[in-house]
Design a protein around this motif. Sequence first.
Motif, short mmCIF file in Angstrom:
data_model
loop_
_atom_site.label_atom_id
_atom_site.label_comp_id
_atom_site.label_asym_id
_atom_site.label_seq_id
_atom_site.Cartn_x
_atom_site.Cartn_y
_atom_site.Cartn_z
N ILE B 152 -8.59 6.29 3.26
CA ILE B 152 -9.67 6.68 2.33
C ILE B 152 -9.07 7.08 0.97
N TYR B 153 -8.01 7.90 1.01
CA TYR B 153 -7.41 8.36 -0.25
C TYR B 153 -6.76 7.21 -1.01
N GLN B 154 -6.22 6.23 -0.27
CA GLN B 154 -5.67 5.04 -0.95
C GLN B 154 -6.79 4.29 -1.65
N HIS B 155 -7.92 4.18 -0.94
CA HIS B 155 -9.05 3.47 -1.52
C HIS B 155 -9.56 4.17 -2.78
N GLU B 156 -9.55 5.50 -2.72
CA GLU B 156 -10.02 6.29 -3.87
C GLU B 156 -8.93 6.49 -4.92
N ARG B 157 -7.75 5.98 -4.62
CA ARG B 157 -6.57 6.11 -5.48
C ARG B 157 -6.22 7.58 -5.75
N ASP B 158 -6.49 8.42 -4.74
CA ASP B 158 -6.12 9.84 -4.83
C ASP B 158 -4.74 9.97 -4.17
N TRP B 159 -3.70 9.62 -4.94
CA TRP B 159 -2.37 9.48 -4.35
C TRP B 159 -1.77 10.81 -3.92
N GLY B 174 6.12 12.07 14.18
CA GLY B 174 7.57 11.82 14.15
C GLY B 174 7.91 10.43 13.63
N GLU B 175 6.87 9.65 13.25
CA GLU B 175 7.12 8.30 12.72
C GLU B 175 7.54 8.39 11.25
N ASP B 176 8.34 7.42 10.81
CA ASP B 176 8.84 7.43 9.44
C ASP B 176 7.80 6.82 8.49
N GLU B 177 7.20 7.65 7.67
CA GLU B 177 6.20 7.17 6.71
C GLU B 177 6.78 7.12 5.29
N ALA B 178 8.11 7.33 5.18
CA ALA B 178 8.74 7.44 3.87
C ALA B 178 8.50 6.21 2.97
N PRO B 179 8.61 4.96 3.49
CA PRO B 179 8.37 3.82 2.60
C PRO B 179 6.96 3.83 2.00
N HIS B 368 1.38 -11.27 -7.26
CA HIS B 368 1.99 -10.32 -6.33
C HIS B 368 1.19 -9.01 -6.27
N HIS B 369 0.99 -8.50 -5.06
CA HIS B 369 0.36 -7.19 -4.85
C HIS B 369 1.32 -6.35 -4.02
N TRP B 370 1.44 -5.10 -4.38
CA TRP B 370 2.30 -4.24 -3.57
C TRP B 370 1.61 -3.85 -2.28
N GLN B 371 0.27 -3.73 -2.34
CA GLN B 371 -0.48 -3.47 -1.10
C GLN B 371 -1.30 -4.71 -0.79
N CYS B 372 -1.19 -5.18 0.44
CA CYS B 372 -1.91 -6.40 0.81
C CYS B 372 -3.43 -6.14 0.73
N PRO B 373 -4.18 -6.95 -0.03
CA PRO B 373 -5.62 -6.72 -0.12
C PRO B 373 -6.35 -6.93 1.20
N SER B 374 -5.71 -7.64 2.11
CA SER B 374 -6.38 -7.92 3.38
C SER B 374 -6.08 -6.86 4.44
N CYS B 375 -4.79 -6.66 4.76
CA CYS B 375 -4.47 -5.73 5.86
C CYS B 375 -4.05 -4.35 5.36
N LYS B 376 -3.98 -4.18 4.05
CA LYS B 376 -3.67 -2.88 3.41
C LYS B 376 -2.26 -2.37 3.72
N TRP B 378 1.79 -2.00 2.96
CA TRP B 378 2.55 -1.90 1.72
C TRP B 378 3.81 -2.75 1.79
N SER B 379 4.16 -3.40 0.69
CA SER B 379 5.41 -4.17 0.55
C SER B 379 5.54 -5.30 1.56
N THR B 380 4.44 -5.83 2.03
CA THR B 380 4.53 -6.93 3.00
C THR B 380 4.26 -8.28 2.34
N ILE B 381 3.76 -8.27 1.09
CA ILE B 381 3.51 -9.53 0.39
C ILE B 381 4.82 -9.97 -0.28
N ARG B 382 5.28 -11.15 0.12
CA ARG B 382 6.57 -11.63 -0.38
C ARG B 382 6.46 -13.07 -0.87
N PRO B 383 7.34 -13.48 -1.76
CA PRO B 383 7.29 -14.86 -2.26
C PRO B 383 7.50 -15.86 -1.14
N ILE B 384 6.77 -16.98 -1.23
CA ILE B 384 6.92 -18.03 -0.21
C ILE B 384 8.10 -18.92 -0.60
#
Lengths: 82, 390
Positions: B152-159, B174-179, B368-376, B378-384
Amino acid sequence: MRLLAIIVLVIFIAAGTVLGALNADLVGYDLAFAQVRLPKGAALLVALVIGWLLGGLTAWLGVSMRQRRRQLRADKKLPAKP
Amino acid sequence: MNLLYVLAPLVPVAFVLGWWASRQIGARRSGAEVSELSSDYFRGLNYLLNEEQDKAIEVFLKLAEYNRDTVETHLALGNLFRRRGEVDRAIRLHQHLVSRPGLTDAMKTVALLELGEDYMRAGLLDRAEALFSDLVAMDAHAPSALRHLIAIYQHERDWHKAIEHARRLEVMTGEDEAPMIAQFYCELADRSRQHGARAEARDYLRQAFECQPDCVRAFMLTGRLQSEDGQHVEAVTAYEAAIKADIAFTPDILPPLLNSYARSQQMERAEGFLHDMLGRYHGISPVLALTHLYRQRDGERAAIDFLTAQLRQRPSVRGLMALIDATMDKIEGEARENFLILRDLTRKLLEGQAMYRCSRCGFGAKAHHWQCPSCKSWSTIRPIHGVASE
């Protein structure tokens, strides 16, 4: 089916009455905390009733505990959300 | 004969009989319940199949009062409605479940979570946020609720709030959310940069690097900031670090990097770096950059020779187009006409081509998008990489 059950029940009541009448003499029981004297027929009946009740209670407890365990397992599984 | 000898065997016989009778009664009772439930289920299913979904919901809601198992059926039904896009129906169903008395706390919180997801799908983000916040406060399904809150906060851009909740999620699971947190800081840095708050932007970038020391986006933003400030040598270092951090982003990094090389007059360093890249990176971008460099320094002939040699090793439509453009001036007559047709063809081929793809969901994009517009993600969109693209 119901008539047959009634006939069987009547036979058992008659048999019980006859047995009770034939074994009317008293027997004594020492239960450590009390001493009881009751007819032989009544002693037979009490033994049968206690056995019946204990058997029923055991079956009921077994079934209800199994159901409870299954429900708890299902409750644990449910909250897992993607 | 002693009476006890008669009574002793009778007690176990009576015990077995009592046990058997109890089992028989129990089986008969549960069978009656099942048949009663089954008939209602079939009635509800019948309504569903006949597209009379309101009546079906009524039947299923009544059914929920029998036992707790049917609550799960309701949750599944609500999920189904939501996936079909019938969000209003899903909301009504889950609201009924939540308001139903006698529901256990565990079931109620599951229903609340589902209701929150319904609100999110319906775009009622404020209601969803309130529900998920309550669930987090109650510590019920908190990780799921936190993930939804972050979305929700990503959608509202409330970073800021997104960072706060991502950190809470990190502690909780305990999961790594750092990226992901690094990406949030990059968003903040980019916003500050656009508003001219350059010191603030640098501070956010520093925090992004603290989360993820090899964050490509943070390196790229650093390079851009320094380039805008006229510090081109530092910008070159940042861009080179970005390529070293993730070589896949070379096509996006090379244009500003070449610009910084040119402005800081470090063309020899540029040539060395690009030559080094040819061995490590199999795309066409470094080849095109080197061709451009040779054209400026050694002339058209040297550039064409280099490009032709490279195209034999790594065939590429983009490379072919560059070769056509370079040789066009030297050709005349009918051959020139044919080359023009070939150039138009290659241009059209490239125009319809997706240049980037999400490695998680397969979403194709031209930019290029840093956040995938489809699955949301991050950093998963890469050049083909391929003949028609990079």
